[in-house]
Design a protein around this motif. Structure first.
Motif, PDB file in Angstrom:
ATOM      1  N   LYS A   1       0.877  -1.158   0.000  1.00 48.68           N
ATOM      2  CA  LYS A   1       0.000   0.000   0.000  1.00 48.68           C
ATOM      3  C   LYS A   1       0.917   1.210   0.000  1.00 48.68           C
ATOM      4  O   LYS A   1       2.075   1.112   0.401  1.00 48.68           O
ATOM      5  N   VAL A   2       0.387   2.346  -0.438  1.00 49.42           N
ATOM      6  CA  VAL A   2       1.208   3.547  -0.557  1.00 49.42           C
ATOM      7  C   VAL A   2       0.543   4.716   0.149  1.00 49.42           C
ATOM      8  O   VAL A   2      -0.665   4.923   0.019  1.00 49.42           O
ATOM      9  N   PHE A   3       1.345   5.459   0.899  1.00 56.93           N
ATOM     10  CA  PHE A   3       0.910   6.715   1.495  1.00 56.93           C
ATOM     11  C   PHE A   3       1.841   7.797   0.961  1.00 56.93           C
ATOM     12  O   PHE A   3       3.059   7.696   1.105  1.00 56.93           O
ATOM     13  N   SER A   4       1.296   8.814   0.313  1.00 57.91           N
ATOM     14  CA  SER A   4       2.098   9.878  -0.289  1.00 57.91           C
ATOM     15  C   SER A   4       1.889  11.185   0.459  1.00 57.91           C
ATOM     16  O   SER A   4       0.756  11.526   0.818  1.00 57.91           O
ATOM     17  N   LYS A   5       2.995  11.896   0.666  1.00 58.49           N
ATOM     18  CA  LYS A   5       2.946  13.144   1.433  1.00 58.49           C
ATOM     19  C   LYS A   5       4.177  13.969   1.099  1.00 58.49           C
ATOM     20  O   LYS A   5       5.243  13.419   0.818  1.00 58.49           O
ATOM     21  N   ALA A   6       4.045  15.284   1.165  1.00 60.27           N
ATOM     22  CA  ALA A   6       5.206  16.155   1.002  1.00 60.27           C
ATOM     23  C   ALA A   6       6.086  16.026   2.238  1.00 60.27           C
ATOM     24  O   ALA A   6       5.615  16.142   3.367  1.00 60.27           O
ATOM     25  N   ALA A   7       7.367  15.778   2.023  1.00 61.10           N
ATOM     26  CA  ALA A   7       8.338  15.669   3.113  1.00 61.10           C
ATOM     27  C   ALA A   7       8.822  17.066   3.502  1.00 61.10           C
ATOM     28  O   ALA A   7       8.503  18.049   2.840  1.00 61.10           O
ATOM     29  N   ASP A   8       9.624  17.151   4.566  1.00 59.47           N
ATOM     30  CA  ASP A   8      10.194  18.432   4.995  1.00 59.47           C
ATOM     31  C   ASP A   8      10.990  19.098   3.879  1.00 59.47           C
ATOM     32  O   ASP A   8      11.080  20.315   3.814  1.00 59.47           O
ATOM     33  N   SER A   9      11.556  18.296   2.997  1.00 55.66           N
ATOM     34  CA  SER A   9      12.341  18.818   1.875  1.00 55.66           C
ATOM     35  C   SER A   9      11.463  19.464   0.808  1.00 55.66           C
ATOM     36  O   SER A   9      11.954  20.163  -0.066  1.00 55.66           O
ATOM     37  N   GLY A  10      10.165  19.213   0.870  1.00 57.08           N
ATOM     38  CA  GLY A  10       9.248  19.695  -0.148  1.00 57.08           C
ATOM     39  C   GLY A  10       8.962  18.648  -1.221  1.00 57.08           C
ATOM     40  O   GLY A  10       8.036  18.797  -2.008  1.00 57.08           O
ATOM     41  N   ASN A  11       9.765  17.591  -1.260  1.00 57.90           N
ATOM     42  CA  ASN A  11       9.559  16.513  -2.224  1.00 57.90           C
ATOM     43  C   ASN A  11       8.349  15.676  -1.831  1.00 57.90           C
ATOM     44  O   ASN A  11       8.120  15.442  -0.644  1.00 57.90           O
ATOM     45  N   ILE A  12       7.617  15.199  -2.828  1.00 58.62           N
ATOM     46  CA  ILE A  12       6.538  14.252  -2.562  1.00 58.62           C
ATOM     47  C   ILE A  12       7.189  12.890  -2.375  1.00 58.62           C
ATOM     48  O   ILE A  12       7.940  12.410  -3.223  1.00 58.62           O
ATOM     49  N   LEU A  13       6.898  12.279  -1.239  1.00 56.19           N
ATOM     50  CA  LEU A  13       7.481  10.986  -0.904  1.00 56.19           C
ATOM     51  C   LEU A  13       6.374   9.943  -0.853  1.00 56.19           C
ATOM     52  O   LEU A  13       5.366  10.131  -0.176  1.00 56.19           O
ATOM     53  N   HIS A  14       6.559   8.867  -1.624  1.00 57.47           N
ATOM     54  CA  HIS A  14       5.617   7.747  -1.639  1.00 57.47           C
ATOM     55  C   HIS A  14       6.174   6.678  -0.700  1.00 57.47           C
ATOM     56  O   HIS A  14       7.215   6.094  -0.968  1.00 57.47           O
ATOM     57  N   ARG A  15       5.486   6.437   0.417  1.00 58.08           N
ATOM     58  CA  ARG A  15       5.923   5.449   1.403  1.00 58.08           C
ATOM     59  C   ARG A  15       5.147   4.154   1.177  1.00 58.08           C
ATOM     60  O   ARG A  15       3.928   4.146   1.261  1.00 58.08           O
ATOM     61  N   HIS A  16       5.871   3.078   0.910  1.00 56.10           N
ATOM     62  CA  HIS A  16       5.279   1.771   0.630  1.00 56.10           C
ATOM     63  C   HIS A  16       5.368   0.911   1.880  1.00 56.10           C
ATOM     64  O   HIS A  16       6.433   0.797   2.487  1.00 56.10           O
ATOM     65  N   PHE A  17       4.269   0.268   2.222  1.00 49.20           N
ATOM     66  CA  PHE A  17       4.202  -0.544   3.437  1.00 49.20           C
ATOM     67  C   PHE A  17       3.248  -1.707   3.212  1.00 49.20           C
ATOM     68  O   PHE A  17       2.454  -1.719   2.271  1.00 49.20           O
ATOM     69  N   CYS A  18       3.318  -2.698   4.092  1.00 49.89           N
ATOM     70  CA  CYS A  18       2.404  -3.832   4.020  1.00 49.89           C
ATOM     71  C   CYS A  18       1.032  -3.374   4.517  1.00 49.89           C
ATOM     72  O   CYS A  18       0.918  -2.819   5.608  1.00 49.89           O
ATOM     73  N   GLY A  19       0.006  -3.637   3.733  1.00 52.33           N
ATOM     74  CA  GLY A  19      -1.352  -3.274   4.115  1.00 52.33           C
ATOM     75  C   GLY A  19      -1.922  -4.151   5.209  1.00 52.33           C
ATOM     76  O   GLY A  19      -2.923  -3.788   5.829  1.00 52.33           O
ATOM     77  N   ASP A  20      -1.293  -5.297   5.478  1.00 49.03           N
ATOM     78  CA  ASP A  20      -1.770  -6.193   6.531  1.00 49.03           C
ATOM     79  C   ASP A  20      -1.135  -5.885   7.884  1.00 49.03           C
ATOM     80  O   ASP A  20      -1.833  -5.684   8.869  1.00 49.03           O
ATOM     81  N   CYS A  21       0.206  -5.844   7.935  1.00 49.77           N
ATOM     82  CA  CYS A  21       0.880  -5.646   9.230  1.00 49.77           C
ATOM     83  C   CYS A  21       1.403  -4.226   9.433  1.00 49.77           C
ATOM     84  O   CYS A  21       1.824  -3.879  10.529  1.00 49.77           O
ATOM     85  N   GLY A  22       1.397  -3.404   8.383  1.00 50.52           N
ATOM     86  CA  GLY A  22       1.830  -2.016   8.494  1.00 50.52           C
ATOM     87  C   GLY A  22       3.331  -1.802   8.408  1.00 50.52           C
ATOM     88  O   GLY A  22       3.804  -0.671   8.509  1.00 50.52           O
ATOM     89  N   CYS A  23       4.091  -2.859   8.212  1.00 48.00           N
ATOM     90  CA  CYS A  23       5.550  -2.757   8.171  1.00 48.00           C
ATOM     91  C   CYS A  23       6.018  -1.871   7.011  1.00 48.00           C
ATOM     92  O   CYS A  23       5.651  -2.105   5.869  1.00 48.00           O
ATOM     93  N   PRO A  24       6.849  -0.850   7.290  1.00 50.15           N
ATOM     94  CA  PRO A  24       7.400  -0.041   6.200  1.00 50.15           C
ATOM     95  C   PRO A  24       8.414  -0.855   5.402  1.00 50.15           C
ATOM     96  O   PRO A  24       9.243  -1.558   5.972  1.00 50.15           O
ATOM     97  N   ILE A  25       8.350  -0.751   4.072  1.00 52.74           N
ATOM     98  CA  ILE A  25       9.241  -1.513   3.198  1.00 52.74           C
ATOM     99  C   ILE A  25      10.214  -0.581   2.470  1.00 52.74           C
ATOM    100  O   ILE A  25      11.413  -0.789   2.510  1.00 52.74           O
ATOM    101  N   TYR A  26       9.695   0.431   1.799  1.00 51.11           N
ATOM    102  CA  TYR A  26      10.557   1.377   1.088  1.00 51.11           C
ATOM    103  C   TYR A  26       9.796   2.664   0.828  1.00 51.11           C
ATOM    104  O   TYR A  26       8.577   2.731   0.991  1.00 51.11           O
TER     105      TYR A  26
END
Length: 142
Positions: free
Chosen positions: A60-85
């Protein structure tokens, strides 16, 4: 490296391979990484997107502007919530791998700290490593 590195989430629903050596790690102390990791920093390896392959499941992906101003797409497991990349929208050629999700960690060493201006007072930073109050300068990519 004789065989690819492997890794995955806590529950095993997402598995991946990395076909390049991972040696240099970067500790990010930004507030977003603190929240996503539940700790004082996120420990990451920057790898080419072409060397990273999900072999089981889907993130699953959660996208948000980081402190740098860049849009960061955070990929994680939709079942356990573990961040992957994570992946910056303006740099799809690289993946920022959350190295805690790797199965093996031999030969890896933290070489840099970034966003240290946000570090928690209880977080110890090795003073012998390069450190940057904000993100790493473009010329200093790991």
């Amino acid at each position: 490296m004789s065989e690819p590195l492997t890794g995955g989430c806590l529950c095993g629903a997402v598995r991946y391979t990395v076909s390049v050596p991972v040696e240099k790690l970067v500790a990010c102390h930004c507030t977003d990484c603190q929240r996503i990791s539940g700790t004082g920093a996120s420990i990451n390896a920057i790898v080419p997107s072409s060397a990273f392959h999900i072999v089981k499941g889907q993130t699953k992906v959660f996208s948000k502007a980081a402190d740098s101003g860049n849009i960061l797409h955070r990929h994680f497991c939709g079942d356990c919530g573990c961040p992957i990349y994570s992946q910056r929208a303006n740099a799809p050629e690289v993946v920022v791998l959350k190295v805690g999700s790797l199965d093996r960690h031999e030969g890896m060493k933290t070489v840099m700290n970034i966003w240290t201006r946000s570090r928690r007072p209880w977080t110890v930073i090795d003073e012998t490593l390069e450190s940057f109050e904000m993100g790493r300068p473009a010329a200093r990519q790991v």
